[in-house]
Write a protein that holds these residues in place. Structure first.
Motif, PDB file in Angstrom:
ATOM      1  N   PRO A  27       0.829  -1.209   0.000  1.00  0.00           N
ATOM      2  CA  PRO A  27       0.000   0.000   0.000  1.00  0.00           C
ATOM      3  C   PRO A  27       0.860   1.255   0.000  1.00  0.00           C
ATOM      4  CG  PRO A  27       0.103  -0.956   2.194  1.00  0.00           C
ATOM      5  CD  PRO A  27       0.771  -1.935   1.280  1.00  0.00           C
ATOM      6  N   LYS A  28       0.251   2.366  -0.369  1.00  0.00           N
ATOM      7  CA  LYS A  28       0.955   3.640  -0.327  1.00  0.00           C
ATOM      8  C   LYS A  28       1.299   3.983   1.120  1.00  0.00           C
ATOM      9  CE  LYS A  28      -1.593   5.563  -4.259  1.00  0.00           C
ATOM     10  NZ  LYS A  28      -2.532   6.631  -4.687  1.00  0.00           N
ATOM     11  N   ARG A  29       2.431   4.624   1.294  1.00  0.00           N
ATOM     12  CA  ARG A  29       2.826   5.066   2.627  1.00  0.00           C
ATOM     13  C   ARG A  29       2.735   6.591   2.659  1.00  0.00           C
ATOM     14  NH1 ARG A  29       7.446   6.652   5.498  1.00  0.00           N
ATOM     15  NH2 ARG A  29       7.470   5.955   7.678  1.00  0.00           N
ATOM     16  N   TYR A  30       1.767   7.081   3.402  1.00  0.00           N
ATOM     17  CA  TYR A  30       1.569   8.516   3.504  1.00  0.00           C
ATOM     18  C   TYR A  30       2.397   9.086   4.654  1.00  0.00           C
ATOM     19  CZ  TYR A  30      -2.375   7.846   0.349  1.00  0.00           C
ATOM     20  OH  TYR A  30      -3.157   7.534  -0.733  1.00  0.00           O
ATOM     21  N   VAL A  31       2.837  10.320   4.491  1.00  0.00           N
ATOM     22  CA  VAL A  31       3.625  10.961   5.541  1.00  0.00           C
ATOM     23  C   VAL A  31       2.974  12.241   6.061  1.00  0.00           C
ATOM     24  CG1 VAL A  31       5.827   9.979   4.796  1.00  0.00           C
ATOM     25  CG2 VAL A  31       5.054  12.162   3.821  1.00  0.00           C
ATOM     26  N   LEU A  32       1.969  12.745   5.346  1.00  0.00           N
ATOM     27  CA  LEU A  32       1.314  13.977   5.795  1.00  0.00           C
ATOM     28  C   LEU A  32      -0.065  14.087   5.172  1.00  0.00           C
ATOM     29  CD1 LEU A  32       2.999  17.323   6.443  1.00  0.00           C
ATOM     30  CD2 LEU A  32       1.045  17.381   4.913  1.00  0.00           C
ATOM     31  N   GLU A 315      -0.563   4.665   7.129  1.00  0.00           N
ATOM     32  CA  GLU A 315      -1.946   4.516   6.678  1.00  0.00           C
ATOM     33  C   GLU A 315      -2.700   5.813   6.972  1.00  0.00           C
ATOM     34  OE1 GLU A 315      -3.516   1.949   5.178  1.00  0.00           O
ATOM     35  OE2 GLU A 315      -1.660   0.787   5.070  1.00  0.00           O
ATOM     36  N   VAL A 316      -3.558   6.217   6.060  1.00  0.00           N
ATOM     37  CA  VAL A 316      -4.310   7.448   6.248  1.00  0.00           C
ATOM     38  C   VAL A 316      -5.805   7.181   6.139  1.00  0.00           C
ATOM     39  CG1 VAL A 316      -4.368   8.168   3.819  1.00  0.00           C
ATOM     40  CG2 VAL A 316      -4.366   9.900   5.615  1.00  0.00           C
ATOM     41  N   ALA A 317      -6.621   7.949   6.875  1.00  0.00           N
ATOM     42  CA  ALA A 317      -8.082   7.848   6.800  1.00  0.00           C
ATOM     43  C   ALA A 317      -8.649   9.252   6.862  1.00  0.00           C
ATOM     44  CB  ALA A 317      -8.625   7.007   7.952  1.00  0.00           C
ATOM     45  N   MET A 318      -9.688   9.518   6.055  1.00  0.00           N
ATOM     46  CA  MET A 318     -10.300  10.851   6.007  1.00  0.00           C
ATOM     47  C   MET A 318     -11.817  10.760   5.890  1.00  0.00           C
ATOM     48  SD  MET A 318      -7.798  12.870   3.373  1.00  0.00           S
ATOM     49  CE  MET A 318      -6.025  12.682   3.413  1.00  0.00           C
ATOM     50  N   PRO A 319     -12.497  10.206   6.861  1.00  0.00           N
ATOM     51  CA  PRO A 319     -13.963  10.092   6.767  1.00  0.00           C
ATOM     52  C   PRO A 319     -14.667  11.404   7.081  1.00  0.00           C
ATOM     53  CG  PRO A 319     -13.233   9.286   8.877  1.00  0.00           C
ATOM     54  CD  PRO A 319     -11.986   9.639   8.120  1.00  0.00           C
ATOM     55  N   PHE A 320     -15.862  11.592   6.521  1.00  0.00           N
ATOM     56  CA  PHE A 320     -16.695  12.754   6.841  1.00  0.00           C
ATOM     57  C   PHE A 320     -18.141  12.412   6.503  1.00  0.00           C
ATOM     58  CE2 PHE A 320     -14.937  13.180   2.606  1.00  0.00           C
ATOM     59  CZ  PHE A 320     -15.991  13.604   1.805  1.00  0.00           C
ATOM     60  N   THR A 331       2.351  11.284  -0.225  1.00  0.00           N
ATOM     61  CA  THR A 331       3.024  10.025   0.087  1.00  0.00           C
ATOM     62  C   THR A 331       4.511  10.250   0.348  1.00  0.00           C
ATOM     63  OG1 THR A 331       3.514   9.578  -2.249  1.00  0.00           O
ATOM     64  CG2 THR A 331       1.404   8.761  -1.379  1.00  0.00           C
ATOM     65  N   ALA A 332       5.179   9.195   0.798  1.00  0.00           N
ATOM     66  CA  ALA A 332       6.602   9.279   1.107  1.00  0.00           C
ATOM     67  C   ALA A 332       7.428   9.644  -0.121  1.00  0.00           C
ATOM     68  CB  ALA A 332       7.085   7.956   1.694  1.00  0.00           C
ATOM     69  N   ASP A 333       6.934   9.281  -1.304  1.00  0.00           N
ATOM     70  CA  ASP A 333       7.670   9.612  -2.524  1.00  0.00           C
ATOM     71  C   ASP A 333       7.219  10.928  -3.147  1.00  0.00           C
ATOM     72  OD1 ASP A 333       5.232   8.887  -3.498  1.00  0.00           O
ATOM     73  OD2 ASP A 333       5.940   7.209  -4.710  1.00  0.00           O
ATOM     74  N   GLY A 334       6.380  11.695  -2.444  1.00  0.00           N
ATOM     75  CA  GLY A 334       6.025  13.029  -2.891  1.00  0.00           C
ATOM     76  C   GLY A 334       4.798  13.143  -3.773  1.00  0.00           C
ATOM     77  N   ALA A 335       4.038  12.082  -3.922  1.00  0.00           N
ATOM     78  CA  ALA A 335       2.823  12.139  -4.744  1.00  0.00           C
ATOM     79  C   ALA A 335       1.709  12.852  -3.978  1.00  0.00           C
ATOM     80  CB  ALA A 335       2.380  10.739  -5.131  1.00  0.00           C
ATOM     81  N   VAL A 336       1.140  13.887  -4.584  1.00  0.00           N
ATOM     82  CA  VAL A 336       0.105  14.701  -3.947  1.00  0.00           C
ATOM     83  C   VAL A 336      -1.285  14.231  -4.349  1.00  0.00           C
ATOM     84  CG1 VAL A 336      -0.924  17.013  -3.854  1.00  0.00           C
ATOM     85  CG2 VAL A 336       1.561  16.748  -3.743  1.00  0.00           C
ATOM     86  N   GLU A 337      -2.178  14.124  -3.383  1.00  0.00           N
ATOM     87  CA  GLU A 337      -3.579  13.789  -3.629  1.00  0.00           C
ATOM     88  C   GLU A 337      -4.448  14.827  -2.945  1.00  0.00           C
ATOM     89  OE1 GLU A 337      -4.262   9.836  -2.210  1.00  0.00           O
ATOM     90  OE2 GLU A 337      -2.539   8.993  -3.282  1.00  0.00           O
TER      91      GLU A 337
END
Length: 343
Positions: A27-32, A315-320, A331-337
């Motif tokens: 899975p993707k590894r998010y850092v922020l 791991e990241v979660a963003m429920p609303f 992500t750790a490799d700089g991919a922005v979402e």
């Protein structure tokens, strides 16, 4: 010899294929991750230019926090940097874009927490601190306290070199106009009640909760969470929501970091941010399940909003439970979402 050589080649190829498969399947590894508020955010009400502006500011915030992490900075520093970008933008209900209270004043709150040490800092009801998140960080790092309020918080911030501004810095026409609309609605509702007429008008509640927040994971494995807000439009009597309250609008430990946005009273009553951390620690449920359970609990009570959460594994979660939430992750490799709407 040939047979042995072929066997070694096969083993090597199998190992390579398994390694490649594992890399592809991981899975993707998010850092922020960040949020810029949740509420009635519908694409039909958003112009293309305004949508681009929100995406640009969210992206800028993510990249600024990521820059700090890439340079070896702490999660606390990354959270502060990312939130400052949003506090400086009039698009969000924090800092420059803070809403007005009933008296026509901008009254802001912020908090930050270091998951590695469980240290935390917060300010509430401040009027002159340009970036409330920096004051919250100063309370955490340069005092023996957790929360300071009002004039005392501003005096402390000034003593620590935090930038103060004239209250007029926070004045923006869209926020002022929003207050005037609500005051007019209240006036009309009062007139109807006075005339003993039945009013079908519901009590006005902000259509968008613009609270901003950030969660980060640094290269040393440290987690942090921060939240900043201007509160609710037309709030009275020094009302304080969940944003500066550790455990309600914000929480971080060595396992997970959470920042919330929404109708603050419900997040306080459910101790929302800590509830997520407790579920992860005591029941070992996945982060996505824990955050959704808390949002569902808030909804059952009649509240709405959302949250962002990041765990030690990236791991990241963003429920609303609203029509939309300004949100993003990197992500750790700089991919922005970046995303705004529910779908």
């Amino acid at each position: 010899m040939i047979k042995t050589g072929l066997t070694l080649i096969c083993i090597f190829l199998m190992g390579f294929l398994l390694s490649s498969y594992g890399q592809q399947a991981s899975p993707k590894r998010y850092v922020l991750a960040i949020h810029g508020g949740a509420g009635t955010i519908l694409k039909k009400n958003m112009s293309d230019s305004l949508e681009r502006a929100y995406v640009a500011e969210l992206t800028k915030s993510l990249r600024e926090g990521y820059r700090v992490l890439q340079a070896g900075g702490t999660s606390v520093d990354a959270v502060t940097a990312a939130i400052q970008i949003m506090e400086d933008s009039p698009l969000f209900n924090a800092g420059k874009g803070a809403v007005f209270n009933h008296k026509g004043e901008n009254e802001m709150d912020a908090s930050i927490m270091d998951g590695k040490t469980l240290k935390a800092g917060a300010v509430a009801g401040v009027h002159t601190i340009r970036n409330p998140i920096t004051a919250a960080k100063a309370v955490m790092e340069q005092s023996e306290h957790v929360m300071m309020v009002g004039a005392g918080a501003e005096e402390f911030a000034d003593s620590k070199g935090i930038v103060l501004v004239d209250p007029s810095y926070f004045w923006t026409k869209p926020r002022w106009d929003a207050l005037q609309r609500i005051l007019q609605r209240d006036k009309e509702a009062t007139a109807l009640d006075h005339d003993d007429k039945q009013s079908n008008r519901k009590k006005y509640v902000d259509e968008k909760f613009g609270t901003v927040g950030c969660v980060a994971l640094d290269q040393q494995g440290g987690l942090a969470a921060g939240t900043s807000t201007g509160g609710m439009t037309n709030k009275k009597y020094g009302r304080v929501g969940d944003a500066p309250i550790i455990g309600a609008g914000n929480y971080a430990n060595d396992q997970v970091a959470i920042s919330c946005t929404g109708w603050g009273e419900y997040y306080i009553r459910t101790v929302a941010a800590y509830d997520v951390a407790a579920m992860v620690a005591y029941t070992h449920v996945p982060l996505a399940k824990a955050t959704q359970a808390v949002i569902d609990k808030i909804a059952e009570l009649g509240g709405d909003g959302g949250m962002i959460a990041l765990d030690k594994n990236g791991e990241v979660a963003m429920p609303f439970n609203t029509a939309g939430m300004y949100r993003g992750a990197i992500t750790a490799d700089g991919a922005v979402e970046v995303a705004i709407y529910k779908d």
